[in-house]
Scaffold this motif. Structure first.
Motif, PDB file in Angstrom:
ATOM      1  N   LEU A 130      -1.964 -40.282  -8.813  1.00  0.00           N
ATOM      2  CA  LEU A 130      -0.573 -40.467  -8.390  1.00  0.00           C
ATOM      3  C   LEU A 130      -0.136 -39.473  -7.305  1.00  0.00           C
ATOM      4  N   VAL A 135       3.852 -48.133 -11.753  1.00  0.00           N
ATOM      5  CA  VAL A 135       4.142 -47.573 -13.081  1.00  0.00           C
ATOM      6  C   VAL A 135       4.869 -48.599 -13.948  1.00  0.00           C
ATOM      7  N   LEU A 167      -2.047 -49.810 -10.739  1.00  0.00           N
ATOM      8  CA  LEU A 167      -1.812 -48.865  -9.649  1.00  0.00           C
ATOM      9  C   LEU A 167      -2.268 -49.438  -8.312  1.00  0.00           C
ATOM     10  N   THR A 198      -4.825 -49.917 -15.810  1.00  0.00           N
ATOM     11  CA  THR A 198      -4.433 -48.799 -14.949  1.00  0.00           C
ATOM     12  C   THR A 198      -4.927 -49.002 -13.524  1.00  0.00           C
ATOM     13  N   ILE A 223       2.352 -51.275 -15.194  1.00  0.00           N
ATOM     14  CA  ILE A 223       1.421 -50.699 -16.173  1.00  0.00           C
ATOM     15  C   ILE A 223       2.105 -50.527 -17.523  1.00  0.00           C
ATOM     16  N   THR A 273      -8.642 -42.154 -18.585  1.00  0.00           N
ATOM     17  CA  THR A 273      -7.599 -42.959 -17.960  1.00  0.00           C
ATOM     18  C   THR A 273      -6.365 -42.121 -17.659  1.00  0.00           C
ATOM     19  N   LYS A 274      -5.934 -41.305 -18.631  1.00  0.00           N
ATOM     20  CA  LYS A 274      -4.762 -40.463 -18.406  1.00  0.00           C
ATOM     21  C   LYS A 274      -5.014 -39.461 -17.286  1.00  0.00           C
ATOM     22  N   SER A 327      -8.346 -49.115 -18.992  1.00  0.00           N
ATOM     23  CA  SER A 327      -8.792 -48.724 -17.652  1.00  0.00           C
ATOM     24  C   SER A 327      -8.534 -49.838 -16.643  1.00  0.00           C
ATOM     25  N   VAL A 334      -7.497 -44.163  -6.228  1.00  0.00           N
ATOM     26  CA  VAL A 334      -7.341 -44.556  -7.635  1.00  0.00           C
ATOM     27  C   VAL A 334      -8.705 -44.742  -8.288  1.00  0.00           C
ATOM     28  N   SER A 346      -7.098 -39.742 -14.844  1.00  0.00           N
ATOM     29  CA  SER A 346      -7.186 -40.457 -13.570  1.00  0.00           C
ATOM     30  C   SER A 346      -5.805 -40.773 -13.026  1.00  0.00           C
ATOM     31  N   GLU A 347      -4.890 -41.177 -13.929  1.00  0.00           N
ATOM     32  CA  GLU A 347      -3.523 -41.457 -13.488  1.00  0.00           C
ATOM     33  C   GLU A 347      -2.882 -40.206 -12.902  1.00  0.00           C
TER      34      GLU A 347
END
Length: 740
Positions: A183, A208, A240, A236, A211, A175-176, A233, A676, A178-179
């Motif tokens: 972005l 942001v 987003l 996020t 989230i 998840t991190k 997930s 995303v 992917s962010e």
């Protein structure tokens, strides 16, 4: 909406101050949320496997039924004195690890092979707590294994707890990652759409912000119930995706309103009254769809639904309050500084290219409808063979320790240790006596004879059982009988226990055939019985989710139909919307089944070819997210069509004008969503990769083929029937107006 529009545009600093305070208060709890999430699917309160677990704990005194499997590779092998001495030192240290209650040495599983023929590889079983302290105990086992590593001894750890903990850790990491990946790419797309840095930053800010606050809410939820690691997930993805979608729509409408004259605050107020209404209705449809995940009686799944509803509602709230407040303060500065001189990126004017495209589509509506529908149905065909279940370690990609170690366990022929079935025989309140011995022995013999059974743990020892106990460290036959008697008879001797170990690790789609053979044999025994163990729990969990799917689908359909009927004063429009969204969901199901389950193009996407099943929560989760997000684009387009109709344009011309106005926004929003979702395909958890793949495919299809070809063609064919509503029903329904 009028009162809200006046509040946020006349008191913008107050609105922004409240959001800043909320974000500041949410930052720390949001950072704590990931460490409290879990990949453990939990258990069903009244399920058969849950009753078996309770009986083992209460009647048989089984406290620590959780196991860690440690695969060691020795140089020299265990067949040499040096290798055996090194292994014995390793086991002695393992027995002293806090949280480890018992250690079974290599060879102690009797008929289950735990030492390779050349003695180089061995399997050691460590029992650890089942619930409280399980993760901590496993962490200590892993730390000890890492410290015991040497050129002569390599150690890898697997087991149910190890697999669950790896799921949690890698899902958070995915998840991190992917962010961070999504972005910057999203910012580039927004810069291309708006051509101005300030306008580019606003959608990212909304995403942001929503989230952060939603993750804080999720952190609070972990204090009351077990929360799925996949909830992060979901938050996020939706935060987003939907946040940027809604902000894109709002900013574009604000720029359009600025060109019509008036000050910035008036333009922001009109934006809330038009695009804000579309965002509100769109967000409600997404929230309704995500609420479908709350229906299954499983806290693990409900947490994903609650997380989804929470982030969508927060995203809508931020889009219709914080964003217009910012726009009211920025005014024309929303277009500054201009970095790209693309004519189409500098205003909210209609696109000549998309208007011309819409005219070509509506010129041959039957061709567009038939070909589009056939293509989507063709993509959906593989979904007929969809198999769902818990993928276990195979739901992680190669290179993850618990998966690779389980492959070693399978190669040893001991994979069945993670697929044990627990059989509890009920004596009906009578104590076990001599007359029951023959019946009990016959049940054990019948179970041993079943195809696919490697061994049966019971008081009726075979030579292999005795050899295994002796290999465990000198235990004699009498000691083995005593141990097996204690584990096989309840303290009051009214319940009997048999453990059946298959000859391999059972994949989700292999559990039911094996279970059916066990139940047939047990039914013929004359004993009343309960069947439990990890495979039964996994199967019950999977069925609980899939059994909830029809009710969830019907609930979402009914609620969406009512909402769209009120919004658009029509019976045909909501029916058409539901059918076309269902086509999109079906196409996504088909593609995910083809890739993840059947392995088509799995390699290039980094998906293992041996998963064999889709995660049991995937169909429901994909349906909820896809149906909701598809409605975003539907409402964006239909609200503009309705707006043009209300301005006096004929239906056909209204459709063309609406496509010209919204196509650029829809395709830009879809491209951002696509980025995303694709970011999640690069992860290590197959369920996350599957969700990302399904959503990416669906968004690409929905924003192009469905919204810009199929829907305009259908609206052209339906003509005036698009807006037909019986007079009596029209008088009963509340009146709202959706524009953007």
């Amino acid at each position: 909406m009028r009162a809200l529009s006046l509040l946020v545009t006349r008191r913008p600093w107050l609105v922004l101050l409240l959001w800043a305070l909320l974000a500041a208060l949410s930052a720390y709890p949001a950072s704590l949320a990931p460490r409290h999430l879990s990949a453990n699917p939990g258990e069903l309160q009244h399920a058969e496997s849950t009753r078996v677990t309770a009986l083992l704990r209460e009647r048989f005194g089984e406290k620590d039924t959780n196991t860690a499997l440690l695969v060691t590779r020795s140089v020299p092998p265990l067949t040499t004195p040096q290798g055996r001495a090194a292994y014995d030192r390793f086991v002695a240290g393992l027995e002293g690890v806090p949280g480890v209650t018992r250690v079974l040495r290599a060879g102690a599983q009797g008929a289950v092979p735990t030492v390779s023929p050349d003695g180089a590889m061995a399997l050691t079983v460590a029992q650890i707590p089942l619930r409280e302290g399980a993760t901590q105990a496993l962490a200590r086992v892993r730390a000890y294994a890492a410290a015991a590593e040497s050129p002569a001894l390599n150690v890898r750890v697997t087991g149910g707890q190890a697999i669950a903990d790896d799921f949690t850790a890698f899902a958070e990491g995915d998840t991190k990652r992917s962010e961070f990946a999504a972005l910057p790419l999203t910012a580039l797309v927004l810069l291309g759409v708006f051509g101005a840095l300030v306008a580019t930053g606003l959608p990212l800010l909304v995403g942001v912000l929503s989230i952060t606050v939603a993750m804080a809410g999720l952190s609070s939820l972990t204090h009351f119930t077990e929360v799925s690691t996949f909830a992060q997930s979901v938050i996020t993805m939706l935060g987003l995706g939907a946040g940027i979608d809604y902000a894109l729509l709002m900013v574009n409408r604000f720029r359009e309103e600025l060109t019509r004259g008036g000050d910035a605050r008036a333009a922001a107020a009109r934006t809330v009254l038009t695009a804000g209404r579309s965002v509100l209705f769109s967000g409600l449809t997404v929230a309704i769809a995500m609420a479908a995940l709350i229906l299954p009686p499983i806290a693990f799944v409900r947490s994903m639904g609650l997380g989804g509803v929470l982030v969508v509602l927060l995203t809508v709230l931020a889009s219709v309050t914080a964003l217009p407040a910012l726009l009211a303060l920025l005014g024309e500065r929303v277009n500054s500084p201009r970095r790209l001189r693309l004519s189409w990126s500098q205003s909210g004017a209609a696109s000549g290219a998309w208007t011309a495209f819409a005219r070509r589509v509506t010129a041959r509506p039957w061709l567009a409808v038939v070909l589009s529908t056939l293509f989507l149905l063709g993509l959906a065909l593989p979904a007929r063979d969809m198999r769902t279940g818990y993928a276990g370690a195979w739901g992680l990609t190669p290179g993850v320790e618990s998966r690779d170690a389980l492959a070693d366990v399978r190669d040893l022929g001991a994979g069945g240790l993670l697929s044990q079935f627990e059989v509890i025989l009920d004596l009906g309140g009578q104590r076990y006596g001599p007359a029951d011995r023959a019946r009990f022995g016959q049940v054990v013999a019948d179970l041993r004879a079943l195809p696919g059974v490697q061994t049966v743990i019971s008081p009726f020892l075979t030579p292999a059982d005795l050899a295994g106990e002796a290999a465990s460290g000198g235990t004699d036959a009498l000691g083995a009988v005593s141990l097996l008697t204690r584990r096989s008879f309840s303290a009051d001797r009214e319940w009997l226990r048999v453990t059946v170990i298959p000859d391999r690790y059972l994949r989700a789609d292999q559990i039911e055939p094996f279970e059916a053979r066990l139940r047939e044999t047990l039914s013929a025994s004359g004993f009343r019985f309960l069947l439990g163990g990890a495979p039964i729990g996994e199967r019950e969990f999977s069925h609980a989710i899939t059994d909830a799917l029809p009710a969830a689908v019907l609930t979402v359909f009914a609620a969406t139909f009512l909402l769209l009927m009120v919004a658009f004063r029509s019976l045909l429009v909501p029916l058409k919307s539901i059918l076309m969204n269902t086509l999109t969901v079906g196409a996504a199901y088909g593609v995910v089944t083809l890739v993840v389950q059947e392995g088509f193009l799995a390699g290039p996407l980094g998906i293992p070819g041996d998963v064999g099943v889709l995660d049991s929560s995937l169909p429901l989760l994909l349906f909820a997210v896809l149906f909701g997000l598809s409605m975003d684009y539907e409402i964006f387009l239909l609200s503009r069509v309705q707006e043009e109709v209300l301005r006096g344009h004929p239906n056909d011309e209204a459709v063309v004008l609406a496509v010209g106005r919204t196509a650029r926004i829809i395709t830009s929003a879809a491209l951002i969503m696509f980025i995303v979702f694709c970011a999640f395909i690069a992860g290590r958890v197959v369920a996350n990769k599957s969700i990302g793949l399904g959503l990416a495919v669906a968004v690409a299809l929905d924003a192009t083929l469905v919204r810009l070809v199929l829907v305009p063609a259908f609206l052209k064919l339906a003509g005036r029937w698009n807006w037909w509503l019986p007079g009596w029903l029209d008088r009963l329904l509340p009146r709202v107006r959706v524009e953007h």
